[in-house]
Design a protein around this motif. Structure first.
Motif, PDB file in Angstrom:
ATOM      1  N   LEU A 124      46.140  17.978  83.086  1.00 25.77           N
ATOM      2  CA  LEU A 124      46.199  18.241  81.650  1.00 25.77           C
ATOM      3  C   LEU A 124      47.621  18.122  81.111  1.00 25.77           C
ATOM      4  CD1 LEU A 124      43.835  21.344  81.543  1.00 25.77           C
ATOM      5  CD2 LEU A 124      43.324  19.082  80.617  1.00 25.77           C
ATOM      6  N   GLY A 125      48.618  18.264  81.986  1.00 26.74           N
ATOM      7  CA  GLY A 125      49.998  18.227  81.533  1.00 26.74           C
ATOM      8  C   GLY A 125      50.527  19.622  81.350  1.00 26.74           C
ATOM      9  N   ASN A 162      47.459  24.656  78.309  1.00 25.67           N
ATOM     10  CA  ASN A 162      46.787  23.989  79.412  1.00 25.67           C
ATOM     11  C   ASN A 162      46.697  24.872  80.642  1.00 25.67           C
ATOM     12  OD1 ASN A 162      46.302  21.803  77.894  1.00 25.67           O
ATOM     13  ND2 ASN A 162      48.001  20.569  78.691  1.00 25.67           N
ATOM     14  N   VAL A 163      47.709  25.725  80.825  1.00 27.69           N
ATOM     15  CA  VAL A 163      47.639  26.667  81.946  1.00 27.69           C
ATOM     16  C   VAL A 163      46.458  27.605  81.744  1.00 27.69           C
ATOM     17  CG1 VAL A 163      48.798  28.618  83.033  1.00 27.69           C
ATOM     18  CG2 VAL A 163      50.078  26.544  82.540  1.00 27.69           C
ATOM     19  N   GLU A 203      49.638  32.051  87.378  1.00 25.94           N
ATOM     20  CA  GLU A 203      50.604  31.417  86.464  1.00 25.94           C
ATOM     21  C   GLU A 203      51.951  31.285  87.177  1.00 25.94           C
ATOM     22  OE1 GLU A 203      54.080  31.323  84.422  1.00 25.94           O
ATOM     23  OE2 GLU A 203      53.377  33.348  84.927  1.00 25.94           O
ATOM     24  N   ALA A 204      52.320  32.336  87.928  1.00 26.75           N
ATOM     25  CA  ALA A 204      53.578  32.283  88.668  1.00 26.75           C
ATOM     26  C   ALA A 204      53.544  31.150  89.681  1.00 26.75           C
ATOM     27  CB  ALA A 204      53.832  33.613  89.368  1.00 26.75           C
ATOM     28  N   VAL A 207      53.999  23.014  87.483  1.00 22.15           N
ATOM     29  CA  VAL A 207      52.946  22.556  86.575  1.00 22.15           C
ATOM     30  C   VAL A 207      52.615  23.630  85.541  1.00 22.15           C
ATOM     31  CG1 VAL A 207      51.905  20.822  88.046  1.00 22.15           C
ATOM     32  CG2 VAL A 207      51.211  23.219  88.281  1.00 22.15           C
ATOM     33  N   GLY A 208      53.487  24.617  85.410  1.00 18.89           N
ATOM     34  CA  GLY A 208      53.293  25.667  84.411  1.00 18.89           C
ATOM     35  C   GLY A 208      53.870  25.224  83.083  1.00 18.89           C
ATOM     36  N   PRO A 209      54.069  26.168  82.172  1.00 18.90           N
ATOM     37  CA  PRO A 209      54.726  25.841  80.906  1.00 18.90           C
ATOM     38  C   PRO A 209      56.064  25.176  81.201  1.00 18.90           C
ATOM     39  CG  PRO A 209      53.863  28.069  80.843  1.00 18.90           C
ATOM     40  CD  PRO A 209      53.670  27.576  82.240  1.00 18.90           C
ATOM     41  N   PRO A 210      56.417  24.085  80.504  1.00 21.23           N
ATOM     42  CA  PRO A 210      57.576  23.274  80.869  1.00 21.23           C
ATOM     43  C   PRO A 210      58.879  24.037  80.668  1.00 21.23           C
ATOM     44  CG  PRO A 210      56.719  22.606  78.753  1.00 21.23           C
ATOM     45  CD  PRO A 210      55.760  23.610  79.291  1.00 21.23           C
TER      46      PRO A 210
END
Lengths: 295, 317
Positions: free
Chosen positions: A149-150, A155-156, A226-227, A234-237
């Motif tokens: 998903l990017g 997206n996470v 998330e961690a 691949v988490g929040p950029p």
């Protein structure tokens, strides 16, 4: 019976109010500890704008790799950014993701599980799909989805929700399967309620408790996941501060500057511990029969 | 002209027939008792009328209610009927009410469903219904939850729900079985009074012959999924024709007379999978003859004023 009821109600018995679920919750020691831990971290995160001593995004090459000191309580990273500030803002992101995943899985998984448990014909197909999803390790599935998903916060949430929906659906289905056999469900049919109404008004409210408890664990799992996602990139950029992201920033310097990873790591541990303790308390409060069995 | 007419009702689960050849009528305002041991098919009969058979159950035959065949009625139409002109109360007052809704909300649900009442009107009507079923302090009780009521009060609340739309037919499936004897009497008194007041017919399912003699006008005795005997309550109690009915009546303990062993019927009701080919009661019957085991006996009128399904009814009685 008629005779007893007909007696003059000269002295109405004092009506003792049974402690409600909320009072029971607050009286529960592990719930209190959990609320304290989680609440403390959450409040810090919410007040990050005021509490954070520095801008979490600003680089400063003169203050790179500062160990904890009076100026930087928890040190700085390789760009000279304040770890405390980054962690505080990271809490915000992590809790948003955790809450988002808990809510989305509750709605989607709850709906899927309710339909599967109530309409026998839908059960087989739906649960086979859920089983197929569950066959992948949740974190692996989330990594694949997040990568596809990017990288973004939304997206996470989407990726983790898809990964955890099968668990929620199973819990809900199990509850519905039990409750649908209760006599009052037959009673609801006997007064002409439509199947949808029987499900929404009579079955679901009585089958919710396990789901509520489950969602506190899903919340904790999502914070952890998330961690993991951030750690793997691949988490929040970046440069968005997330708890996993800050740990990842310290990965290459764990020998020389361990404070970078330790601070957010401890915060994650506190959040997850707090949520799990709250979940235990919630479970005991919602199902008092289990309580003595567990202690 | 009967209100409800059940003709040749059969219920099967897969290849197993748990009920067959069940026929009876209920006139408007009449109280019909359906009696039998556990497993005789009483409850299945009630559920078949309501269209609420458990999953896998199939009903055949004809159930005519107000000139409509309930077995061919679409599910939507059945939903409009249930709780409106046909209502049902269940055996378990402890678990037949939704624990998360107040009594008032549950009564209001029926009124809003079938009468389209507004919330406030339905609440007011709920209070008067609770008064109708003689619950003290109805204004307070209406906002209480089921766990705050005693067993007897819950059963009264169940009756209030059933009566909310003034049904033409009330099906009561063992309404007093789970209650204390004193509470039972109160509930029966209430049912008797209400059906006179509201002029509704009652189909009372019970295994308690005392209850039947108390309020029923006619009785259907069921055994192993078939009707054994049917007739006016008085005739059945005075001159039972079927050996099963006689054995049931003999098994009632009496207050007067010498204390002796209570006569019991040997054996148990066979399970539907191995019902005998002929008369289903024959293996437990003291009067059975080889002829009894050849073919199932048909229900036939007898000079004593009842109908019985026994080829030796005249000789036995």
């Amino acid at each position: 019976m008629a005779g007893v009821e007909a007696l003059p109600a000269a002295a109405p018995a004092p009506r003792v109010k049974a402690p409600g679920a909320l009072a029971r919750l607050l009286a529960h020691p592990s719930f209190r500890w959990g609320l304290l831990l989680f609440g403390a971290v959450a409040v810090c995160g919410l007040l990050a704008d005021w509490l954070a001593p520095y801008d979490p995004l600003r680089n400063n090459f003169r203050t790179r790799f500062q160990p904890p000191s009076e100026t930087f309580w928890f040190g700085t990273d390789r760009f000279g950014r304040d770890i405390l500030s980054r962690t505080l803002f990271g809490i915000q992101v992590s809790l948003r993701i955790g809450l988002g995943v808990a809510l989305v899985t509750a709605l989607v998984g709850g709906a899927i599980g309710a339909v599967a448990g109530f309409w026998r014909r839908a059960d087989g197909p739906i649960m086979r799909v859920m089983d197929a999803l569950m066959a992948f390790p949740a974190v692996l599935l989330a990594i694949a989805l997040a990568a596809a998903l990017g990288p973004s916060e939304l997206n996470v949430i989407v990726a983790l929700s898809i990964a955890y929906v099968p668990r929620t659906a199973r819990v809900m289905r199990a509850g519905v399967l039990v409750v649908r056999e209760f006599p009052f469900v037959e009673g609801a049919r006997a007064i002409g309620a439509s199947p949808t109404r029987v499900l929404l008004r009579h079955v679901l409210p009585n089958a919710m408790a396990p789901l509520v408890v489950q969602q506190t664990y899903v919340f904790a799992l999502a914070v952890l996941a998330e961690a993991v996602l951030s750690f793997l990139g691949v988490g929040p950029p970046p440069p968005t501060p997330t708890l996993g992201g800050v740990i990842a920033d310290g990965r290459d310097f764990i020998q020389e500057a361990p404070w970078i990873s330790i601070t957010p790591g401890v915060v994650i541990a506190l959040v997850v511990l707090g949520l799990n303790l709250m979940g235990d308390g919630l479970r005991d409060a919602l199902d008092p029969r289990l309580r003595t069995a567990i202690r | 002209m009967s209100l409800l007419s059940v003709q040749d009702l059969a219920v099967s689960f897969g290849p197993t027939r748990v009920l067959e050849g069940v026929s009876f009528d209920i006139a408007e305002g009449e109280v019909l008792g359906v009696v039998g041991e556990s497993g005789s098919g009483k409850s299945m009969t009630a559920l078949a009328i309501m269209g609420l058979l458990p999953i896998g159950g199939r009903a055949a035959g004809r159930i005519t209610f107000q000139d409509r065949d309930l077995l061919t009625l679409p599910e939507r139409a059945m939903q409009r009927l249930r709780g409106d002109s046909v209502a049902m109360i269940f055996q378990e007052p402890m678990s037949s009410l939704n624990p998360v809704l107040t009594i008032g909300e549950q009564i209001a649900e029926v009124l809003r469903r079938h009468r389209g009442m507004r919330r406030r009107d339905a609440h007011a009507e709920a209070v008067s219904l609770l008064k109708l079923v003689e619950i003290a302090a109805a204004e307070r009780r209406v906002d209480e939850y089921p766990h705050q009521l005693s067993g007897g009060m819950r059963q009264r609340a169940m009756i209030a729900i059933a009566l909310a739309c003034r049904p033409k037919l009330l099906i009561a499936d063992e309404p007093t079985t789970a209650l204390d004897a004193t509470v039972q009497a109160g509930i029966l008194d209430l049912l008797r009074g209400l059906r006179r007041e509201l002029g509704m017919a009652v189909l009372l399912i019970t295994h308690d012959l005392g209850v039947v003699s108390d309020i029923c006008e006619r009785v259907v005795v069921m055994y192993a999924g078939r009707v054994a005997e049917a007739g006016p309550a008085g005739r059945i109690f005075e001159q039972p024709a079927h050996p099963y009915t006689r054995a049931l009546l003999a098994a009632i303990p009496r207050l007067e007379g010498p204390i002796g062993d209570l006569p019991a019927i040997p054996g148990v009701v066979p399970s539907p999978a191995d019902f005998p080919k002929g008369c289903r009661f024959a293996p437990r019957c003291a009067h059975a003859r080889p002829a009894c085991e050849v073919a199932p006996p048909v229900l036939r009128a007898l000079p004593s004023g009842t109908e019985a399904a026994c080829i030796r009814a005249e000789e036995v009685s």
